[in-house]
Design a protein around this motif. Structure first.
Motif, PDB file in Angstrom:
ATOM      1  N   GLN A  48     -64.170  -8.835  17.590  1.00  0.00           N
ATOM      2  CA  GLN A  48     -62.954  -9.528  17.979  1.00  0.00           C
ATOM      3  C   GLN A  48     -61.757  -8.932  17.253  1.00  0.00           C
ATOM      4  O   GLN A  48     -60.688  -9.493  17.231  1.00  0.00           O
ATOM      5  CB  GLN A  48     -63.083 -11.016  17.699  1.00  0.00           C
ATOM      6  CG  GLN A  48     -63.376 -11.362  16.269  1.00  0.00           C
ATOM      7  CD  GLN A  48     -63.163 -12.832  16.018  1.00  0.00           C
ATOM      8  OE1 GLN A  48     -62.184 -13.404  16.470  1.00  0.00           O
ATOM      9  NE2 GLN A  48     -64.086 -13.446  15.306  1.00  0.00           N
ATOM     10  N   LEU A  49     -61.987  -7.778  16.623  1.00  0.00           N
ATOM     11  CA  LEU A  49     -60.902  -7.133  15.887  1.00  0.00           C
ATOM     12  C   LEU A  49     -60.097  -6.259  16.842  1.00  0.00           C
ATOM     13  O   LEU A  49     -60.607  -5.812  17.856  1.00  0.00           O
ATOM     14  CB  LEU A  49     -61.491  -6.282  14.766  1.00  0.00           C
ATOM     15  CG  LEU A  49     -62.527  -6.986  13.887  1.00  0.00           C
ATOM     16  CD1 LEU A  49     -63.253  -5.986  13.020  1.00  0.00           C
ATOM     17  CD2 LEU A  49     -61.863  -8.046  13.031  1.00  0.00           C
ATOM     18  N   TRP A  50     -58.871  -6.001  16.486  1.00  0.00           N
ATOM     19  CA  TRP A  50     -58.036  -5.141  17.332  1.00  0.00           C
ATOM     20  C   TRP A  50     -58.415  -3.685  17.078  1.00  0.00           C
ATOM     21  O   TRP A  50     -58.131  -3.128  16.019  1.00  0.00           O
ATOM     22  CB  TRP A  50     -56.552  -5.382  17.055  1.00  0.00           C
ATOM     23  CG  TRP A  50     -55.977  -6.421  17.957  1.00  0.00           C
ATOM     24  CD1 TRP A  50     -55.194  -6.188  19.048  1.00  0.00           C
ATOM     25  CD2 TRP A  50     -56.107  -7.839  17.860  1.00  0.00           C
ATOM     26  NE1 TRP A  50     -54.871  -7.374  19.648  1.00  0.00           N
ATOM     27  CE2 TRP A  50     -55.408  -8.397  18.958  1.00  0.00           C
ATOM     28  CE3 TRP A  50     -56.785  -8.701  16.990  1.00  0.00           C
ATOM     29  CZ2 TRP A  50     -55.337  -9.768  19.171  1.00  0.00           C
ATOM     30  CZ3 TRP A  50     -56.718 -10.061  17.208  1.00  0.00           C
ATOM     31  CH2 TRP A  50     -55.995 -10.579  18.285  1.00  0.00           C
ATOM     32  N   TRP A  51     -59.055  -3.116  18.046  1.00  0.00           N
ATOM     33  CA  TRP A  51     -59.708  -1.824  17.949  1.00  0.00           C
ATOM     34  C   TRP A  51     -58.805  -0.697  17.444  1.00  0.00           C
ATOM     35  O   TRP A  51     -59.215   0.122  16.630  1.00  0.00           O
ATOM     36  CB  TRP A  51     -60.247  -1.477  19.336  1.00  0.00           C
ATOM     37  CG  TRP A  51     -61.357  -0.497  19.342  1.00  0.00           C
ATOM     38  CD1 TRP A  51     -61.355   0.720  19.953  1.00  0.00           C
ATOM     39  CD2 TRP A  51     -62.646  -0.617  18.719  1.00  0.00           C
ATOM     40  NE1 TRP A  51     -62.550   1.351  19.752  1.00  0.00           N
ATOM     41  CE2 TRP A  51     -63.366   0.554  18.994  1.00  0.00           C
ATOM     42  CE3 TRP A  51     -63.263  -1.604  17.940  1.00  0.00           C
ATOM     43  CZ2 TRP A  51     -64.658   0.771  18.529  1.00  0.00           C
ATOM     44  CZ3 TRP A  51     -64.545  -1.385  17.474  1.00  0.00           C
ATOM     45  CH2 TRP A  51     -65.210  -0.213  17.774  1.00  0.00           C
ATOM     46  N   ASP A  52     -57.588  -0.636  17.948  1.00  0.00           N
ATOM     47  CA  ASP A  52     -56.724   0.505  17.648  1.00  0.00           C
ATOM     48  C   ASP A  52     -55.809   0.279  16.450  1.00  0.00           C
ATOM     49  O   ASP A  52     -55.004   1.137  16.118  1.00  0.00           O
ATOM     50  CB  ASP A  52     -55.853   0.836  18.864  1.00  0.00           C
ATOM     51  CG  ASP A  52     -56.700   1.285  20.038  1.00  0.00           C
ATOM     52  OD1 ASP A  52     -57.678   2.011  19.795  1.00  0.00           O
ATOM     53  OD2 ASP A  52     -56.386   0.912  21.172  1.00  0.00           O
ATOM     54  N   LEU A  53     -55.921  -0.876  15.820  1.00  0.00           N
ATOM     55  CA  LEU A  53     -54.976  -1.195  14.740  1.00  0.00           C
ATOM     56  C   LEU A  53     -55.694  -1.224  13.388  1.00  0.00           C
ATOM     57  O   LEU A  53     -56.902  -1.423  13.324  1.00  0.00           O
ATOM     58  CB  LEU A  53     -54.335  -2.559  14.985  1.00  0.00           C
ATOM     59  CG  LEU A  53     -53.628  -2.766  16.315  1.00  0.00           C
ATOM     60  CD1 LEU A  53     -52.996  -4.145  16.357  1.00  0.00           C
ATOM     61  CD2 LEU A  53     -52.574  -1.712  16.544  1.00  0.00           C
ATOM     62  N   GLU A  82     -53.877  -5.704  10.259  1.00  0.00           N
ATOM     63  CA  GLU A  82     -53.085  -6.229  11.384  1.00  0.00           C
ATOM     64  C   GLU A  82     -53.821  -7.358  12.106  1.00  0.00           C
ATOM     65  O   GLU A  82     -53.217  -8.339  12.519  1.00  0.00           O
ATOM     66  CB  GLU A  82     -52.798  -5.117  12.395  1.00  0.00           C
ATOM     67  CG  GLU A  82     -51.936  -3.986  11.874  1.00  0.00           C
ATOM     68  CD  GLU A  82     -50.463  -4.331  11.926  1.00  0.00           C
ATOM     69  OE1 GLU A  82     -50.093  -5.220  12.704  1.00  0.00           O
ATOM     70  OE2 GLU A  82     -49.696  -3.705  11.172  1.00  0.00           O
ATOM     71  N   ILE A 125     -52.298 -10.973  12.881  1.00  0.00           N
ATOM     72  CA  ILE A 125     -52.208 -11.516  14.241  1.00  0.00           C
ATOM     73  C   ILE A 125     -52.927 -12.868  14.310  1.00  0.00           C
ATOM     74  O   ILE A 125     -52.387 -13.848  14.824  1.00  0.00           O
ATOM     75  CB  ILE A 125     -52.807 -10.532  15.270  1.00  0.00           C
ATOM     76  CG1 ILE A 125     -51.970  -9.255  15.333  1.00  0.00           C
ATOM     77  CG2 ILE A 125     -52.891 -11.185  16.644  1.00  0.00           C
ATOM     78  CD1 ILE A 125     -52.576  -8.152  16.187  1.00  0.00           C
ATOM     79  N   LEU A 126     -54.127 -12.917  13.735  1.00  0.00           N
ATOM     80  CA  LEU A 126     -54.888 -14.168  13.780  1.00  0.00           C
ATOM     81  C   LEU A 126     -54.182 -15.286  13.024  1.00  0.00           C
ATOM     82  O   LEU A 126     -54.272 -16.444  13.380  1.00  0.00           O
ATOM     83  CB  LEU A 126     -56.304 -13.950  13.221  1.00  0.00           C
ATOM     84  CG  LEU A 126     -57.219 -13.106  14.096  1.00  0.00           C
ATOM     85  CD1 LEU A 126     -58.550 -12.856  13.395  1.00  0.00           C
ATOM     86  CD2 LEU A 126     -57.470 -13.768  15.440  1.00  0.00           C
ATOM     87  N   GLU A 179     -51.035 -15.823  12.985  1.00  0.00           N
ATOM     88  CA  GLU A 179     -50.078 -16.424  13.923  1.00  0.00           C
ATOM     89  C   GLU A 179     -50.788 -17.238  14.991  1.00  0.00           C
ATOM     90  O   GLU A 179     -50.394 -18.360  15.303  1.00  0.00           O
ATOM     91  CB  GLU A 179     -49.235 -15.334  14.606  1.00  0.00           C
ATOM     92  CG  GLU A 179     -48.368 -14.504  13.668  1.00  0.00           C
ATOM     93  CD  GLU A 179     -47.381 -15.352  12.882  1.00  0.00           C
ATOM     94  OE1 GLU A 179     -47.054 -16.471  13.333  1.00  0.00           O
ATOM     95  OE2 GLU A 179     -46.937 -14.897  11.809  1.00  0.00           O
ATOM     96  N   ILE A 180     -51.872 -16.664  15.535  1.00  0.00           N
ATOM     97  CA  ILE A 180     -52.572 -17.326  16.629  1.00  0.00           C
ATOM     98  C   ILE A 180     -53.097 -18.696  16.201  1.00  0.00           C
ATOM     99  O   ILE A 180     -52.989 -19.674  16.930  1.00  0.00           O
ATOM    100  CB  ILE A 180     -53.739 -16.446  17.137  1.00  0.00           C
ATOM    101  CG1 ILE A 180     -53.184 -15.247  17.900  1.00  0.00           C
ATOM    102  CG2 ILE A 180     -54.692 -17.245  18.023  1.00  0.00           C
ATOM    103  CD1 ILE A 180     -54.232 -14.286  18.381  1.00  0.00           C
TER     104      ILE A 180
END
Lengths: 342, 280
Positions: free
Chosen positions: A106-111, A115, A119-120, A122-123
């Motif tokens: 569930q991680l942001w692959w390209d970042l 990051e 992001i999480l 904020e979400i």
């Protein structure tokens, strides 16, 4: 914390007839095949429990988890997680659960990994203060700082799994679902992950539902297990009775140079164990030993064998979940009995 | 109840904006692909340019359906740029997520799926605007001034164009979202997407201005959202839609935003009940 009542999920698929003729036929009329992935399952899980939800491949574990997380809508029955019906209030439910799918990230692959956490934050609307404390805690149990600035796609599987677990815990969920969290990991990383899960459970009273094929996970983590097979619940209870009956059997395969040397060993004088705890079968040059690892260690057996015979190869297999499930099934508890009647 | 309904717009923005940023960062991290795309786009523009050059050269009239050759060059460039900008490809995106099962990851988060896809699309809109679109537009404007002394449109026209373009982006996104819902039923959406892409290029006026179509087809297209996706902003840019007609076009675009938004919500509620997570 979690109540599941008569939960059922059916999947529709279309029967494919073999061959070209079948394909053409399929264009005009399709036969619907209904498969019950989860069949009338009920259970209750209390706050702070760690429950192992196990079964062989395709038994319906992941499907149940997906209904409890609100991804799938059940065909019949219902489940309630902390007062919320997940598939009706998916977003509300999502706020209070954490999920790790071992086979997906569930991680942001390209970042860079850091990051993902921002992001999480904020979400899930995590406050700055909580974020700081939580990150410090997660770093302490999962050692995230080693690779927090690396891009996710460059992480090793072990690092990625630790990061995924961290990501699922950032918002301090009340329920943590782990779908095969140690799949493909080496022994050391597995151990770290298990310790982290235990620590989190102790620290925050997080309820943990865990699916796995790894007996080690269950033995170290769970105080209770639920076993399902072909969508039906076949066991729900503490680990101890399962463990006593089935879990401690090991298989040792030894390949010797000369079988006569093995035949000369009198194991009874060495160990003096009843046949259900220790049995030897000799087949040509290969010897198969089934033993209860509670009563005797592999090292003891190996020592005796190696003192007397020239050993070429040796391997130890543990009984895996599917074998246990098969055995429970054969021995037949009451549940198994009702199943064959219906 | 939607737990986010209590949040202010600013808070919501803070939740979803990271999806936009990560889309931009993701796009930038594959720079080779990025330059290759620009090259591919320019190539397509020039092929169409030479095609129309041949058409006008073989025609005896200087004007075809109200288009001079210079108009047509403008149309070709701007319509390619807008078509590229508004097409976020979110149906393909949804299709992938359904096929490989990664949609599961997005459903375990307390976020609205469509809003999230929208902000992801916004990311691709922004980087496409900054990277290929703006430089190509500047290059085009400078060259057409130097070669045929064509001035760029007035500032107000550009503003009007940007408003229409934004609405086109919304319409296209909402349409793509609805289309993406098909992947819950067919599972593999690639073939359908190819068909849709070809039909859209035709019906949105990306290939040929809609005024070139027969009257009956033009009338039928009036009742469909396609011309609002690309044709309208391009014609606004070229100054062929203005005054009262401009506001009418904007109203039609806004109407399609509302219709497709409602349709999308309806389809989502139906589709999500059918979801089968593939790949474990």
């Amino acid at each position: 914390m979690i109540t599941v009542e008569n939960l059922t999920k059916e999947f529709k698929s279309y029967k494919k007839n073999p061959g070209f003729k079948g394909t053409v036929k399929g264009l005009f009329s399709r036969e619907v095949v209904i498969k019950k992935a989860v069949d009338n399952i009920s259970f209750h899980i209390d706050k702070g429990e760690i429950v192992g939800y196990i079964g062989s491949n395709g038994a319906g574990k992941s499907t149940t988890i997906k209904m409890m997380t609100g991804i799938l809508v059940p065909t019949a029955g219902r489940c309630v997680v902390n007062g919320i019906i997940p598939y009706e209030n998916r977003m509300e439910n999502a706020q209070q659960i954490g999920v790790v799918f071992g086979q997906r990230t569930q991680l942001w692959w390209d970042l860079p990994l850091t990051e993902t956490f921002t992001i999480l934050k904020e979400i899930y609307n995590v406050s700055d203060q909580d974020f700081k404390e939580r990150m410090a805690f997660l770093d302490q149990v999962l050692n995230l700082s080693e690779f927090i600035n690396n891009t996710v796609r460059t992480l090793s599987l072990g690092q990625r799994m630790r990061a995924d677990l961290g990501a699922a815990l950032l918002h301090n969920p009340k329920v943590l679902y782990l779908d095969e969290p140690t799949i493909g990991l080496d022994v050391v990383v597995k151990e770290n992950i298990r310790l982290a899960i235990k620590e989190i459970n102790r620290e925050f009273k997080t309820t943990v539902v865990l699916t796995t094929h790894d007996l080690g996970d269950i033995e170290e983590l769970c105080n209770r297990i639920i076993i399902i097979d072909a969508g039906k619940k076949i066991y729900d209870g503490d680990l101890k009775s399962i463990r006593d009956t089935y879990g401690y059997k090991r298989n040792m395969d030894i390949e010797v140079k000369n079988a006569d040397q093995i035949k000369a060993i009198d194991f009874n004088t060495h160990f003096n164990l009843p046949p259900e705890d220790f049995s030897v079968e000799i087949n040509g040059n290969s010897v198969s030993v089934v033993f209860n690892r509670n009563k005797i260690s592999a090292a003891e057996i190996a020592a005796v064998v190696m003192a007397k015979a020239v050993v070429r190869d040796m391997s130890i297999k543990e009984t895996d979940i599917s074998q246990i499930v098969k055995k429970i099934y054969k021995n037949g508890g009451e549940l198994a009995w009702t199943r064959s009647q219906s | 109840m939607d737990p986010q309904s209590k949040l202010s717009l600013k808070q919501k923005f803070k939740i979803y904006w990271p999806f936009t940023v990560s889309e931009i960062q993701g796009a930038l991290s594959y720079r080779g692909r990025f330059y290759f795309f620009i090259f591919a786009r320019l190539l397509r523009i020039f092929i169409t340019y030479y095609l129309w050059k041949a058409v006008f050269a073989s025609s005896r009239q200087a004007m075809l359906n109200g288009f001079t050759f210079n108009n047509m060059v403008g149309y070709v460039f701007i319509s390619y740029l807008t078509a590229d900008l508004v097409n976020s490809g979110s149906s393909r995106y949804i299709g992938y997520e359904v096929v490989d099962g990664s949609i599961a990851i997005n459903l375990i988060r307390p976020i609205n799926y469509r809003t999230r896809i929208f902000f992801t699309s916004l990311g691709s809109f922004i980087y496409k605007l900054i990277m290929p679109a703006l430089p190509i537009w500047i290059g085009f404007t400078v060259i057409s001034y130097l070669s045929v002394q064509e001035l760029p449109p007035a500032f107000t026209t550009i503003i009007q164009f940007l408003i229409s373009l934004t609405l086109s982006f919304l319409i296209m996104f909402l349409f793509e979202f609805c289309f993406g819902m098909l992947s819950f039923y067919t599972t593999y959406i690639w073939g359908l997407n190819m068909v849709k892409h070809s039909v859209l290029r035709f019906l949105t006026g990306e290939l040929i201005p809609i005024t070139f179509f027969p009257a009956a087809i033009r009338k039928a297209l009036n009742f469909m959202p396609f011309s609002s996706m690309n044709y309208t902003p391009v014609m606004v840019y070229l100054g062929k839609i203005r005054g009262v007609e401009y506001w009418q076009s904007i109203a039609i675009q806004a109407l399609w935003v509302v219709i497709l938004y409602l349709l999308g919500s309806f389809l989502w509620n139906k589709a999500i009940k059918r979801l089968t997570i593939l790949g474990g």
